[in-house]
Design a protein around this motif. Structure first.
Motif, mmCIF file in Angstrom:
data_model
loop_
_atom_site.group_PDB
_atom_site.id
_atom_site.type_symbol
_atom_site.label_atom_id
_atom_site.label_comp_id
_atom_site.label_asym_id
_atom_site.label_seq_id
_atom_site.Cartn_x
_atom_site.Cartn_y
_atom_site.Cartn_z
ATOM 1 N N ASP A 23 0.825 -1.207 0.000
ATOM 2 C CA ASP A 23 0.000 0.000 0.000
ATOM 3 C C ASP A 23 0.861 1.261 0.000
ATOM 4 O O ASP A 23 1.912 1.316 0.651
ATOM 5 C CB ASP A 23 -0.914 0.017 1.229
ATOM 6 C CG ASP A 23 -1.949 -1.103 1.197
ATOM 7 O OD1 ASP A 23 -2.270 -1.550 0.085
ATOM 8 O OD2 ASP A 23 -2.415 -1.519 2.271
ATOM 9 N N GLY A 24 0.389 2.256 -0.734
ATOM 10 C CA GLY A 24 1.080 3.543 -0.770
ATOM 11 C C GLY A 24 2.219 3.628 -1.754
ATOM 12 O O GLY A 24 2.838 4.683 -1.902
ATOM 13 N N GLN A 25 2.504 2.519 -2.438
ATOM 14 C CA GLN A 25 3.596 2.537 -3.414
ATOM 15 C C GLN A 25 3.059 2.721 -4.829
ATOM 16 O O GLN A 25 1.966 2.260 -5.170
ATOM 17 C CB GLN A 25 4.435 1.261 -3.315
ATOM 18 C CG GLN A 25 5.178 1.146 -1.988
ATOM 19 C CD GLN A 25 6.269 0.100 -1.997
ATOM 20 O OE1 GLN A 25 6.833 -0.242 -3.033
ATOM 21 N NE2 GLN A 25 6.607 -0.401 -0.822
ATOM 22 N N VAL A 26 3.857 3.411 -5.637
ATOM 23 C CA VAL A 26 3.503 3.686 -7.027
ATOM 24 C C VAL A 26 4.372 2.828 -7.940
ATOM 25 O O VAL A 26 5.592 2.751 -7.752
ATOM 26 C CB VAL A 26 3.694 5.179 -7.359
ATOM 27 C CG1 VAL A 26 3.490 5.433 -8.848
ATOM 28 C CG2 VAL A 26 2.734 6.030 -6.536
ATOM 29 N N ALA A 27 3.746 2.176 -8.921
ATOM 30 C CA ALA A 27 4.462 1.326 -9.871
ATOM 31 C C ALA A 27 4.795 2.130 -11.118
ATOM 32 O O ALA A 27 3.900 2.564 -11.843
ATOM 33 C CB ALA A 27 3.611 0.118 -10.242
ATOM 34 N N ASN A 28 6.077 2.331 -11.354
ATOM 35 C CA ASN A 28 6.558 3.058 -12.526
ATOM 36 C C ASN A 28 7.085 2.043 -13.538
ATOM 37 O O ASN A 28 8.129 1.425 -13.328
ATOM 38 C CB ASN A 28 7.666 4.032 -12.114
ATOM 39 C CG ASN A 28 7.221 5.009 -11.040
ATOM 40 O OD1 ASN A 28 6.607 6.011 -11.340
ATOM 41 N ND2 ASN A 28 7.526 4.698 -9.769
ATOM 42 N N LYS A 29 6.375 1.878 -14.627
ATOM 43 C CA LYS A 29 6.711 0.870 -15.637
ATOM 44 C C LYS A 29 7.977 1.294 -16.391
ATOM 45 O O LYS A 29 8.044 2.410 -16.907
ATOM 46 C CB LYS A 29 5.550 0.710 -16.601
ATOM 47 C CG LYS A 29 5.614 -0.470 -17.525
ATOM 48 C CD LYS A 29 4.395 -0.497 -18.438
ATOM 49 C CE LYS A 29 3.121 -0.798 -17.678
ATOM 50 N NZ LYS A 29 1.948 -0.888 -18.607
ATOM 51 N N VAL A 30 8.974 0.395 -16.467
ATOM 52 C CA VAL A 30 10.240 0.783 -17.101
ATOM 53 C C VAL A 30 10.711 -0.147 -18.224
ATOM 54 O O VAL A 30 11.575 0.235 -19.019
ATOM 55 C CB VAL A 30 11.379 0.918 -16.059
ATOM 56 C CG1 VAL A 30 11.095 2.071 -15.111
ATOM 57 C CG2 VAL A 30 11.603 -0.384 -15.291
ATOM 58 N N ALA A 31 10.188 -1.359 -18.301
ATOM 59 C CA ALA A 31 10.702 -2.283 -19.326
ATOM 60 C C ALA A 31 9.766 -3.460 -19.525
ATOM 61 O O ALA A 31 8.931 -3.774 -18.668
ATOM 62 C CB ALA A 31 12.081 -2.807 -18.921
ATOM 63 N N VAL A 32 9.916 -4.113 -20.665
ATOM 64 C CA VAL A 32 9.300 -5.414 -20.904
ATOM 65 C C VAL A 32 10.405 -6.455 -20.754
ATOM 66 O O VAL A 32 11.451 -6.358 -21.393
ATOM 67 C CB VAL A 32 8.686 -5.496 -22.316
ATOM 68 C CG1 VAL A 32 8.184 -6.909 -22.605
ATOM 69 C CG2 VAL A 32 7.552 -4.486 -22.462
#
Length: 286
Positions: free
Chosen positions: A103-112
């Protein structure tokens, strides 16, 4: 004459303005400072280290340290406040099998991240079906001759619990089937680097790893007749892949934000990221 003089003066002013703007941009970048601590996924570690090297050249006042002990340690470290970025092979802001959301964390997409079933170079198998993989990794299929190989006992190499590569391989290559967990022909390793070493040095071994770690001392298998290539992943024919994320406590700011944006930039995504056998996030439709 006046017209020529005016044009010349205007071009000079524009050139100075452009040069000044470039200097200002470089100066602004060089003023960025701070320390970034990254922990988590060993699958993403080669990408993280390369991005850190490039980013530090552009921003010499920023210090970056990166380590890897498995995906789950990424968001755990962020939650404990000992890391600014938690590298993870799943979106840790959501529940996934075996792990509750952070909870409270943000997922920053960086790669496949493309994952592959891999075997020691001496193994003759080149293609396995989902059903065959399920049988091997559950311990029901024990000999390579059962799947078209030599008469030799299969050695199963697995990642320890907490590995994002393990989570993704179980969900996408094994369709959720449980792994075997003990036996004379079973080994368990902690990181992608350990998996690489185990597969390279263990006769008749099979395991799984992301493509950046695959060497000429092992073979990446086709799964259901499809190779783990960028084209097959983008087309949907090869399904054993995942997005890699940088988890942060809330939305990133400062140097952390700048670093993540650099990893997400076209410069890095279409350059070093592709050279490392990852796939740009923009290549995927979903």
């Amino acid at each position: 004459m006046k017209t020529k003089w005016f044009k010349h003066t205007l071009l000079t002013v524009l050139a100075v303005a452009v040069a000044f703007g470039s200097v200002s941009a470089a100066s602004a970048a060089s003023k960025l400072n701070g320390k970034i601590v990254i922990n988590g996924s060993s699958a993403l570690l080669p990408l993280t280290l390369q991005a850190a090297n490039e980013f530090k050249k552009k921003n010499p006042k920023v210090k970056i340290s990166a380590s890897a002990a498995g995906s789950v340690t990424g968001p755990q470290s962020v939650r404990k406040g000992i890391a600014d970025i938690g590298a993870c092979d799943w979106d840790a802001s959501l529940d996934v099998p075996g792990f509750k959301a952070f909870d409270g964390q943000v997922a920053n997409k960086v790669a496949v991240i493309p994952f592959a079933a891999v075997v020691n170079k001496g193994v003759k198998a080149t293609n396995l079906t989902t059903k065959q993989l399920q049988g091997i990794f559950s311990g029901k299929i024990k000999n390579w001759k059962e799947v078209g190989g030599d008469d030799a006992e299969i050695v199963v190499v697995n990642r320890a619990f907490g590995s994002g590569t393990r989570v993704n391989f179980q969900m996408k290559a094994l369709d959720g089937t449980n792994f075997m967990s003990k036996g004379d022909n079973y080994k368990e390793v902690k990181s992608s680097g350990d998996m690489k070493t185990a597969i390279e040095t263990t006769p008749n071994a099979i395991g799984y790893i992301d493509l950046v770690y695959v060497t000429d001392k092992m073979r990446a298998l086709n799964i259901n007749s499809y190779a783990p290539t960028e084209a097959n992943i983008i087309s949907g024919k090869y399904t054993v892949w995942a997005y890699g994320y940088y988890m942060t406590k809330g939305k990133p700011t400062g140097a952390v934000k700048a670093f993540i944006e650099y990893v997400q930039s076209k410069e890095f995504q279409n350059g070093s990221l592709k050279k490392l056998k990852f796939i740009p996030i923009s290549a995927m439709k979903n």
